[in-house]
Design a protein around this motif. Structure first.
Motif, PDB file in Angstrom:
ATOM      1  N   TYR A   1     -19.828 -34.437 -59.548  1.00 42.23           N
ATOM      2  CA  TYR A   1     -20.028 -35.874 -59.325  1.00 42.23           C
ATOM      3  C   TYR A   1     -19.155 -36.438 -58.213  1.00 42.23           C
ATOM      4  CZ  TYR A   1     -22.840 -35.889 -63.554  1.00 42.23           C
ATOM      5  OH  TYR A   1     -23.830 -35.642 -64.483  1.00 42.23           O
ATOM      6  N   GLY A   2     -18.508 -35.567 -57.462  1.00 40.49           N
ATOM      7  CA  GLY A   2     -17.719 -36.030 -56.331  1.00 40.49           C
ATOM      8  C   GLY A   2     -16.478 -36.811 -56.719  1.00 40.49           C
ATOM      9  N   LEU A   3     -15.865 -36.473 -57.855  1.00 40.91           N
ATOM     10  CA  LEU A   3     -14.636 -37.127 -58.312  1.00 40.91           C
ATOM     11  C   LEU A   3     -13.468 -36.182 -58.071  1.00 40.91           C
ATOM     12  CD1 LEU A   3     -15.978 -38.516 -61.719  1.00 40.91           C
ATOM     13  CD2 LEU A   3     -15.762 -39.753 -59.559  1.00 40.91           C
ATOM     14  N   ASP A   4     -12.588 -36.566 -57.161  1.00 42.99           N
ATOM     15  CA  ASP A   4     -11.503 -35.672 -56.757  1.00 42.99           C
ATOM     16  C   ASP A   4     -10.189 -35.933 -57.485  1.00 42.99           C
ATOM     17  OD1 ASP A   4     -13.105 -34.353 -54.920  1.00 42.99           O
ATOM     18  OD2 ASP A   4     -12.604 -35.740 -53.301  1.00 42.99           O
ATOM     19  N   ASN A   5      -9.982 -37.175 -57.925  1.00 44.56           N
ATOM     20  CA  ASN A   5      -8.721 -37.540 -58.569  1.00 44.56           C
ATOM     21  C   ASN A   5      -8.973 -37.878 -60.036  1.00 44.56           C
ATOM     22  OD1 ASN A   5      -7.220 -37.222 -56.188  1.00 44.56           O
ATOM     23  ND2 ASN A   5      -7.688 -39.304 -55.522  1.00 44.56           N
ATOM     24  N   ILE A   6      -8.575 -36.983 -60.907  1.00 43.89           N
ATOM     25  CA  ILE A   6      -8.881 -37.100 -62.333  1.00 43.89           C
ATOM     26  C   ILE A   6      -7.609 -36.880 -63.148  1.00 43.89           C
ATOM     27  CG2 ILE A   6     -10.185 -36.097 -64.260  1.00 43.89           C
ATOM     28  CD1 ILE A   6     -12.184 -35.040 -62.083  1.00 43.89           C
ATOM     29  N   MET A   7      -7.416 -37.719 -64.132  1.00 44.91           N
ATOM     30  CA  MET A   7      -6.441 -37.421 -65.172  1.00 44.91           C
ATOM     31  C   MET A   7      -7.209 -37.223 -66.471  1.00 44.91           C
ATOM     32  SD  MET A   7      -3.092 -39.772 -64.354  1.00 44.91           S
ATOM     33  CE  MET A   7      -2.018 -38.681 -65.291  1.00 44.91           C
ATOM     34  N   SER A   8      -6.749 -36.302 -67.293  1.00 46.25           N
ATOM     35  CA  SER A   8      -7.462 -36.000 -68.532  1.00 46.25           C
ATOM     36  C   SER A   8      -6.551 -36.240 -69.719  1.00 46.25           C
ATOM     37  CB  SER A   8      -7.932 -34.546 -68.535  1.00 46.25           C
ATOM     38  OG  SER A   8      -6.825 -33.661 -68.561  1.00 46.25           O
TER      39      SER A   8
ATOM     40  N   VAL B   1      -2.215 -33.954 -71.733  1.00 51.58           N
ATOM     41  CA  VAL B   1      -2.569 -34.726 -70.547  1.00 51.58           C
ATOM     42  C   VAL B   1      -2.458 -33.831 -69.317  1.00 51.58           C
ATOM     43  CG1 VAL B   1      -1.833 -36.635 -69.073  1.00 51.58           C
ATOM     44  CG2 VAL B   1      -1.899 -36.926 -71.547  1.00 51.58           C
ATOM     45  N   GLY B   2      -3.460 -33.895 -68.444  1.00 52.53           N
ATOM     46  CA  GLY B   2      -3.455 -33.097 -67.218  1.00 52.53           C
ATOM     47  C   GLY B   2      -3.886 -33.920 -66.023  1.00 52.53           C
ATOM     48  N   LEU B   3      -3.769 -33.317 -64.825  1.00 53.60           N
ATOM     49  CA  LEU B   3      -4.055 -34.050 -63.586  1.00 53.60           C
ATOM     50  C   LEU B   3      -4.722 -33.128 -62.578  1.00 53.60           C
ATOM     51  CD1 LEU B   3      -1.750 -36.577 -61.821  1.00 53.60           C
ATOM     52  CD2 LEU B   3      -2.581 -34.626 -60.506  1.00 53.60           C
ATOM     53  N   ILE B   4      -5.752 -33.644 -61.935  1.00 49.61           N
ATOM     54  CA  ILE B   4      -6.436 -32.976 -60.824  1.00 49.61           C
ATOM     55  C   ILE B   4      -6.334 -33.896 -59.618  1.00 49.61           C
ATOM     56  CG2 ILE B   4      -8.641 -32.109 -59.950  1.00 49.61           C
ATOM     57  CD1 ILE B   4      -9.395 -31.613 -62.941  1.00 49.61           C
ATOM     58  N   SER B   5      -5.749 -33.408 -58.543  1.00 56.93           N
ATOM     59  CA  SER B   5      -5.554 -34.221 -57.338  1.00 56.93           C
ATOM     60  C   SER B   5      -6.295 -33.583 -56.174  1.00 56.93           C
ATOM     61  CB  SER B   5      -4.065 -34.330 -57.010  1.00 56.93           C
ATOM     62  OG  SER B   5      -3.858 -35.095 -55.840  1.00 56.93           O
ATOM     63  N   ASN B   6      -7.131 -34.388 -55.483  1.00 55.12           N
ATOM     64  CA  ASN B   6      -7.931 -33.889 -54.361  1.00 55.12           C
ATOM     65  C   ASN B   6      -8.773 -32.675 -54.767  1.00 55.12           C
ATOM     66  OD1 ASN B   6      -6.890 -35.837 -52.515  1.00 55.12           O
ATOM     67  ND2 ASN B   6      -5.050 -34.582 -52.261  1.00 55.12           N
ATOM     68  N   GLY B   7      -9.258 -32.712 -55.993  1.00 52.84           N
ATOM     69  CA  GLY B   7     -10.142 -31.658 -56.468  1.00 52.84           C
ATOM     70  C   GLY B   7      -9.443 -30.382 -56.877  1.00 52.84           C
ATOM     71  N   GLU B   8      -8.112 -30.356 -56.868  1.00 46.88           N
ATOM     72  CA  GLU B   8      -7.376 -29.135 -57.162  1.00 46.88           C
ATOM     73  C   GLU B   8      -6.527 -29.284 -58.423  1.00 46.88           C
ATOM     74  OE1 GLU B   8      -7.819 -26.317 -55.647  1.00 46.88           O
ATOM     75  OE2 GLU B   8      -9.210 -27.206 -54.187  1.00 46.88           O
ATOM     76  N   LEU B   9      -6.486 -28.216 -59.204  1.00 46.20           N
ATOM     77  CA  LEU B   9      -5.609 -28.175 -60.359  1.00 46.20           C
ATOM     78  C   LEU B   9      -4.155 -28.124 -59.908  1.00 46.20           C
ATOM     79  CD1 LEU B   9      -7.552 -25.454 -62.368  1.00 46.20           C
ATOM     80  CD2 LEU B   9      -7.438 -27.868 -62.957  1.00 46.20           C
ATOM     81  N   THR B  10      -3.256 -28.629 -60.730  1.00 43.00           N
ATOM     82  CA  THR B  10      -1.838 -28.556 -60.415  1.00 43.00           C
ATOM     83  C   THR B  10      -1.212 -27.418 -61.210  1.00 43.00           C
ATOM     84  OG1 THR B  10      -1.387 -30.235 -62.101  1.00 43.00           O
ATOM     85  CG2 THR B  10      -1.633 -30.998 -59.853  1.00 43.00           C
ATOM     86  N   PHE B  11      -0.504 -26.546 -60.504  1.00 42.04           N
ATOM     87  CA  PHE B  11       0.129 -25.384 -61.125  1.00 42.04           C
ATOM     88  C   PHE B  11       1.646 -25.534 -61.098  1.00 42.04           C
ATOM     89  CE2 PHE B  11      -4.021 -23.679 -60.317  1.00 42.04           C
ATOM     90  CZ  PHE B  11      -4.211 -22.700 -61.279  1.00 42.04           C
ATOM     91  N   ASP B  12       2.267 -24.902 -62.058  1.00 42.46           N
ATOM     92  CA  ASP B  12       3.726 -24.788 -62.084  1.00 42.46           C
ATOM     93  C   ASP B  12       4.099 -23.318 -61.972  1.00 42.46           C
ATOM     94  OD1 ASP B  12       4.472 -27.393 -62.277  1.00 42.46           O
ATOM     95  OD2 ASP B  12       4.597 -27.420 -64.461  1.00 42.46           O
ATOM     96  N   THR B  13       4.909 -22.972 -60.983  1.00 44.81           N
ATOM     97  CA  THR B  13       5.501 -21.630 -60.940  1.00 44.81           C
ATOM     98  C   THR B  13       6.905 -21.667 -61.516  1.00 44.81           C
ATOM     99  OG1 THR B  13       6.237 -22.021 -58.679  1.00 44.81           O
ATOM    100  CG2 THR B  13       4.139 -20.873 -58.961  1.00 44.81           C
TER     101      THR B  13
END
Length: 521
Positions: free
Chosen positions: A278-285, A295-307
């Protein structure tokens, strides 16, 4: 054209077990009670219900036409939130019994491990991996005996600089196994820090090993039994387990640490999948389950990872999809604090005995009971009418434990409970936005989980978000997200290389690329 085959994706939570079943463009969403006494029971019940939805009378016939079974779980998350893991015995290098290789207070002590269950052995490995002092066999035997007598159920060996040389750690394990054979140790596993993490930081490696050990017994018992169960019923392919890095792998390729928050991580994968549609790039869940809110976050269509991730505020530096998990779900027990405020959890009523309204013996009020009192949940149509619940029991619990102590009406008491869980979700959304240096108003909220649709409006309002999305399969959204996961194996190997401004690094880069090519082959 090849005939379509069924796919099964199951997410086991603390209260409910969710299933997303597909066949071509058809899908079925299934939700059954989690059975904490034996998690394979709800796993099998979910499969049986999915098979029934597609018209199969026999589960074996269904499994013979099934291409993939994937499983994610929040069992590890709930073990940490509720502190229900085993007693862990830890063996460290002499001189590190109190600090566990850290300068500050260690987050493990008095949480996942008790100080009296930490013992030491006199050994030494240099920073470059040279064996300076070997293990003394008698010392290891005495240390092990002490831990077992203190009630340790899992043994962890994490020695200084073992990332550079595992010899002493492996020697300790061999001595323990020879001196205390399996019939004495029973099912007590022995885990080595260097086999759980290759990090050079001794404290981080020890943290990862202890967290893995804390999650290990429940996960092993659950996953291997589930795998064997479907094989006996005719499923010929490996059961695939969700990892928190976004992939799936068979049970034998899975460490307990890999599964931590794999359910919420799967939900984020599903959110990204739909966002792209649906063309939604910035999502919080926000995923409101029975025991926790994630709670999670997707920014610019990308998942956020922690190393450099932490689990329950314990740094483990394992690569994970970033999810914030806090206590507070539909089964969280509400209580009045001495200050006259509402507290939710960390105790959960779980599926058994469950909230008071389930009428299975639970007497304490939960978030679900509050929703029944307020009419947010219809007692005659819970789980689509398949589960009957008692409004009378819900009212009695809220009245006794909340309304009476605060001298307010039942409805006011229930509203305070709902307000509390909404505030927990809103605070966690804001916390994550601040952590990632994002403006929360630039994001849409995807709500899912069994309680997501009930509380996401209030969470959005309290957090400042403007738009909320929900879906026909929101109640089993993490199981849906799991259906988008591919097989992924993560391999780690330390390569120590000194960099200098004048040094030619082409040889190092070439060696690294050769290593990657070998892995691909």
């Amino acid at each position: 054209m090849a005939k379509a085959q069924y796919t099964v994706d199951i997410d086991t939570g603390g209260t409910f077990t969710d299933g997303f079943f597909s066949y071509g463009d058809q899908f079925e969403a299934v939700k059954v009670d989690t059975t904490p006494h034996d998690l394979t029971v709800c796993f099998n019940n979910c499969i049986a219900e999915g098979a029934k939805r597609f018209g199969f009378k026999n589960v074996s016939d269904f499994l013979k036409e099934t291409k993939t079974i994937r499983l994610s779980t929040t069992v590890g998350t709930n073990s940490l939130i509720q502190q229900t893991g085993p007693k862990i015995g830890l063996i460290v290098t002499k001189g590190n019994e109190k600090a566990l290789y850290q300068q500050d207070d260690n987050p493990l002590l008095n949480f996942l491990i008790q100080p009296e269950l930490v013992v030491s052995v006199d050994e030494e490995v240099s920073e470059n991996g040279e064996l300076v002092k070997a293990i003394n066999e008698e010392e290891v035997k005495l240390a092990t005996k002490q831990l077992l007598e203190q009630g340790a159920r899992v043994l962890v060996v994490s020695l200084r600089n073992s990332h550079a040389n595992q010899q002493n750690e492996k020697r300790v394990r061999k001595i323990i196994q020879e001196d205390f054979p399996k019939h004495y140790l029973e099912t007590k596993p022995i885990q080595l820090g260097s086999e759980i993490s290759s990090r050079a930081n001794d404290a981080i490696r020890t943290n990862a090993a202890v967290v893995n050990a804390y999650l290990h017994p429940d996960m092993v018992k659950y996953l291997y039994k589930a795998d064997e169960g479907v094989r006996q019923k005719g499923f010929t392919k490996p059961l695939l387990i969700a990892h928190a890095n976004g992939g799936v792998a068979r049970v034998a390729k899975t460490k307990a640490l890999d599964t931590y928050n794999s359910g919420p991580a799967s939900g984020l994968m599903g959110a990204r999948y739909i966002g792209k549609m649906y063309g939604l790039d910035n999502i919080m869940s926000v995923d409101v389950g029975g025991t926790s809110t994630d709670v999670g976050l997707i920014s610019n269509g990308e998942l956020t990872f922690d190393t450099e991730s932490s689990i329950a505020e314990i740094p483990v530096h394992s690569p994970l999809i970033h999810v914030l998990s806090v206590g507070g779900g539909g089964g969280s027990i509400a209580k009045v604090t001495p200050e006259g405020t509402i507290q939710l959890g960390p105790e959960s009523a779980r599926a058994v005995p469950g909230p008071a309204c389930f009428d299975l013996g639970g007497t304490r009020p939960t978030v679900t009971d509050a929703c029944v009192v307020l009419g947010i949940i219809d007692p005659d149509y819970f789980l689509g009418g398949t589960k009957k619940i008692s409004k009378e029991k819900a009212v009695n619990a809220v009245q006794k434990w909340i309304a009476a102590p605060l001298n307010i009406s039942n409805e006011e008491a229930a509203a305070l409970i709902v307000d509390k869980i909404e505030q927990i979700g809103a605070d966690t959304l804001n916390q994550l936005a601040v952590e990632r240096d994002k403006n929360i108003q630039d994001f849409q909220l995807f709500s899912f989980g069994g309680g997501g649709g009930l509380f996401s409006g209030g969470m959005a309002r309290k957090s400042g978000m403007k738009k909320v999305y929900t879906f026909p399969f929101s109640s089993v959204f993490s199981a849906f997200g799991l259906s988008t996961a591919d097989i992924a194996h993560t391999y780690q190997e330390r390569i120590d290389y000194d960099f200098a401004p004048s040094k030619d690094v082409s040889g190092f880069i070439g060696a690294a690329n050769d290593k990657l090519e070998q892995i691909k082959l």
